[in-house]
Design an enzyme around this catalytic site. Structure first.
Site, PDB file in Angstrom:
ATOM      1  N   ARG A  57     -10.488 -11.406   1.525  1.00 42.73           N
ATOM      2  CA  ARG A  57     -11.368 -12.431   0.940  1.00 42.73           C
ATOM      3  C   ARG A  57     -10.723 -13.798   0.966  1.00 42.73           C
ATOM      4  O   ARG A  57     -11.408 -14.826   0.982  1.00 42.73           O
ATOM      5  CB  ARG A  57     -11.772 -12.001  -0.480  1.00 42.73           C
ATOM      6  CG  ARG A  57     -10.638 -11.891  -1.446  1.00 42.73           C
ATOM      7  CD  ARG A  57     -10.987 -11.025  -2.649  1.00 42.73           C
ATOM      8  NE  ARG A  57     -11.037  -9.600  -2.310  1.00 42.73           N
ATOM      9  CZ  ARG A  57     -11.357  -8.643  -3.176  1.00 42.73           C
ATOM     10  NH1 ARG A  57     -11.662  -8.932  -4.426  1.00 42.73           N
ATOM     11  NH2 ARG A  57     -11.379  -7.393  -2.789  1.00 42.73           N
TER      12      ARG A  57
ATOM     13  N   LYS B 259       0.836  -1.208   0.000  1.00 41.43           N
ATOM     14  CA  LYS B 259       0.000   0.000   0.000  1.00 41.43           C
ATOM     15  C   LYS B 259       0.866   1.250   0.000  1.00 41.43           C
ATOM     16  O   LYS B 259       2.000   1.214   0.466  1.00 41.43           O
ATOM     17  CB  LYS B 259      -0.864   0.025   1.275  1.00 41.43           C
ATOM     18  CG  LYS B 259      -1.987  -0.982   1.313  1.00 41.43           C
ATOM     19  CD  LYS B 259      -2.756  -0.883   2.628  1.00 41.43           C
ATOM     20  CE  LYS B 259      -3.897  -1.888   2.682  1.00 41.43           C
ATOM     21  NZ  LYS B 259      -4.955  -1.643   1.680  1.00 41.43           N
TER      22      LYS B 259
HETATM   23  N1  BES Z   1      -8.112  -3.776   4.311  1.00 41.34           N
HETATM   24  C1  BES Z   1      -8.311  -3.292   3.007  1.00 41.34           C
HETATM   25  C2  BES Z   1      -9.592  -2.476   2.853  1.00 41.34           C
HETATM   26  C3  BES Z   1      -9.735  -1.244   3.706  1.00 41.34           C
HETATM   27  C4  BES Z   1      -9.524  -0.002   3.145  1.00 41.34           C
HETATM   28  C5  BES Z   1     -10.144  -1.324   5.017  1.00 41.34           C
HETATM   29  C6  BES Z   1      -9.685   1.134   3.924  1.00 41.34           C
HETATM   30  C7  BES Z   1     -10.313  -0.193   5.784  1.00 41.34           C
HETATM   31  C8  BES Z   1     -10.090   1.045   5.228  1.00 41.34           C
HETATM   32  C9  BES Z   1      -8.361  -4.456   2.021  1.00 41.34           C
HETATM   33  O1  BES Z   1      -7.598  -5.551   2.363  1.00 41.34           O
HETATM   34  C10 BES Z   1      -7.824  -3.945   0.720  1.00 41.34           C
HETATM   35  O2  BES Z   1      -6.678  -3.640   0.668  1.00 41.34           O
HETATM   36  N2  BES Z   1      -8.682  -3.877  -0.282  1.00 41.34           N
HETATM   37  C11 BES Z   1      -8.288  -3.439  -1.557  1.00 41.34           C
HETATM   38  C12 BES Z   1      -8.870  -4.384  -2.585  1.00 41.34           C
HETATM   39  C13 BES Z   1      -8.306  -4.249  -3.952  1.00 41.34           C
HETATM   40  C14 BES Z   1      -6.830  -4.617  -3.938  1.00 41.34           C
HETATM   41  C15 BES Z   1      -9.064  -5.154  -4.881  1.00 41.34           C
HETATM   42  C16 BES Z   1      -8.836  -2.032  -1.755  1.00 41.34           C
HETATM   43  O3  BES Z   1      -9.899  -1.718  -1.206  1.00 41.34           O
HETATM   44  O4  BES Z   1      -8.167  -1.224  -2.394  1.00 41.34           O
HETATM   45 MN    MN Z   2      -5.574  -5.361   1.713  1.00 36.83          MN
END
Ligand code: BES
Ligand code: MN
Ligand code: ZN
Length: 498
Positions: A349, A275
């Site tokens: 997921r 990230k």
């Molecule tokens: N934990 C994150 C989602 C999240 C974002 C939780 C902001 C709380 C606050 C999740 O694991 C994630 O990284 N999701 C990605 C999915 C994408 C890679 C398909 C996202 O939301 O960008």
């Molecule tokens: Mn994630």
């Protein structure tokens, strides 16, 4: 002094020290206990309320310091809005929350609240009490106390009600739910260096004291079951994964349980698909789903709910390292489904895939509800006022939406359907773990659907509401503990003693 809150319940009296709180409806003179309190001051209601521009609107306050004729040092008159307004349980909780905020700003240490209004049923008084405690909560255990805070620590509120016995029972019940919400908030707040997978598992294990059965699967046990999806996420971390199974048997021994499944990523760096740095510290809260499931189990066990429930949480840490899973890897989940990893940041997921399959396979539950901080996209769609709801069962979805309105933890249902499956088709495996940006929250739900095996199921995407939530009437802290209250309500309303 500590930041503490004490609640007492008593029958009606005007003999209160500290701050005496009374409620007045919009454009109406004080009634009942409020009228007696006002009369004691010998002040003219019409003149004083006009001078203060107080009309009894929701949120309006009128303060009389050192009121004549009363023992109290302050009389605090609060508006409730038009009679009948804010009459929902969530509205009463909000009323308690805004009272706590007011008492905190005034640095009140002792307050007595008159609740003799006919509308103040035991359940509503309990909602108000819950709101008070929820709003009073803050997470400050890592802050060195400041000198000027000394003496501003403990707030004691006495609720004066028509029937103490009925209120006592309703409040004890409702406080069990608040205990669960506050446990969830604490877990979400705790820094990731101190709350890893094993530390979280140890917190869950403490529920054994309440009669909750605890089992834990470690890496070898999960490997033997074929949980490559969950284990793939854990592979890059020095911290070992755990699947924690919590069981509360409050119903008939042979009744199928309700199942609650939580995403427990104790820290989500994104893994190899790392990230961006800005805001990454928020990802300590990526175990908000698991925290809600743990809080719910605490609530149900504390109030000895007459129902069988199983809570399953998948605890892992998503880190980049030489042992981490890679984009391009193909993992076989416990169900046998093969998954191409196209983004290691779509890890939640993967955890749920194995946790859901295991739960339905082993427990044959009546229904299965998962909670997860699953997608950033759900916050884009719904902001922080509603969590996303996805379901394969219309009745369950309707019950959840209603429970959301009563508890104040609102849910909004989003569509699902086979058309969305196209987005997660993989060239090399059965499915891939991300469908990219379009319909990001829906494709995540379609992914989960592959692992529920036709059990009545709902998925709550709480990424927009569990953490970093703007302040509400019942919460002034960073984490909301979202999920405990709505699910406790659902269980109470439909599944207990049946
Ligand atoms: N934990 C994150 C989602 C999240 C974002 C939780 C902001 C709380 C606050 C999740 O694991 C994630 O990284 N999701 C990605 C999915 C994408 C890679 C398909 C996202 O939301 O960008
Ligand atoms: Mn994630
Ligand atoms: Zn995540």
């Amino acid at each position: 002094m500590p930041h503490e809150f004490h609640l007492k319940i008593a029958s009606l009296t005007l003999k209160a020290t500290g701050t005496l709180v009374v409620y007045v409806a919009e454009d109406a003179p004080p009634a009942g206990g409020a009228a007696s309190a006002w009369q004691a001051t010998r002040l003219d209601w019409a003149r004083v309320s006009a001078a203060a521009k107080f009309r009894g609107r929701q949120g309006q306050a009128l303060e009389i310091l050192d009121p004549a004729g009363l023992e109290a040092e302050r009389l605090l008159v609060l508006g409730t809005g038009k009679a009948g307004q804010g009459a929902s349980l969530a509205g009463w909780a909000d009323r308690g929350g805004s009272l706590a905020a007011k008492l905190l700003t005034l640095k009140v240490e002792r307050a007595a609240v008159l609740l003799d209004d006919e509308a103040a049923t035991p359940e509503r008084v309990a909602a108000l009490a819950a709101g008070l405690r929820l709003r009073h909560y803050r997470f400050d255990r890592y802050k060195t106390p400041k000198k000027e805070d000394a003496g501003d620590g403990v707030l004691t509120v006495t609720l004066h009600v028509a029937s103490k016995q009925a209120a006592d029972r309703a409040i004890a019940d409702r406080m069990a739910t608040v205990d669960g919400t506050l446990l969830a908030r604490d877990l979400v707040h705790r820094p990731p260096n101190e709350l890893g997978t094993l530390e979280f598992a140890a917190e869950a294990a403490r529920l054994a004291d309440l009669g909750v059965g605890i089992e834990m699967l470690d890496q070898p046990a999960m490997a033997a079951l074929g949980m490559q999806a969950l284990l793939g996420v854990a592979r890059g971390s020095a911290r070992p994964p755990r699947l924690v199974i919590m069981r509360w048997q409050g119903g008939k021994s042979d009744d199928a349980p309700l199942a609650f499944v939580g995403k427990g990523v104790v820290f989500d760096s994104g893994g190899i698909s790392i990230k961006p740095g800005a805001g990454m510290e928020d990802m300590k809260g990526d175990m908000g789903g698991a925290a809600a499931v743990t809080g719910l189990m605490l609530a149900l066990a504390t109030r000895k709910a007459s129902v069988n429930v199983v809570g399953v949480i998948g605890l892992v840490e998503n880190m980049p390292s030489g042992t981490a899973m890679r984009p391009g890897d193909i993992l076989t989940a416990m169900s046998g489904t093969t998954i191409e990893i196209v983004n290691t940041d779509a890890e939640g997921r993967l955890v749920l895939a194995d946790a859901l399959w295991y739960t339905q396979d082993r427990f044959r539950p009546r229904l299965m509800i998962d909670l997860a901080t699953l997608t950033g996209a759900i916050g884009v769609a719904l902001g922080s006022d509603h969590a996303g709801l996805f379901s394969n069962d219309d009745e369950l979805a309707a019950r959840l939406i209603a429970a959301g309105l009563d508890s104040g933890e609102k849910l909004w249902r989003l569509p699902m359907g086979p058309a969305y499956d196209k987005l997660i088709e993989s060239r090399f495996a059965d499915i891939k773990n991300s469908g990219g940006r379009p319909a990001g929250s829906i494709t995540a739900a379609q992914f989960l659907l592959r692992f529920v095996n036709d059990v009545p199921w709902a998925h709550l995407d709480i990424a927009g509401v569990a953490l970093n939530s703007p302040h509400s009437e019942t919460n002034a802290s960073w984490s909301s503990g979202f999920g405990v209250a709505v699910l406790d309500r659902l269980v109470r309303d439909h599944y207990e003693g049946k």
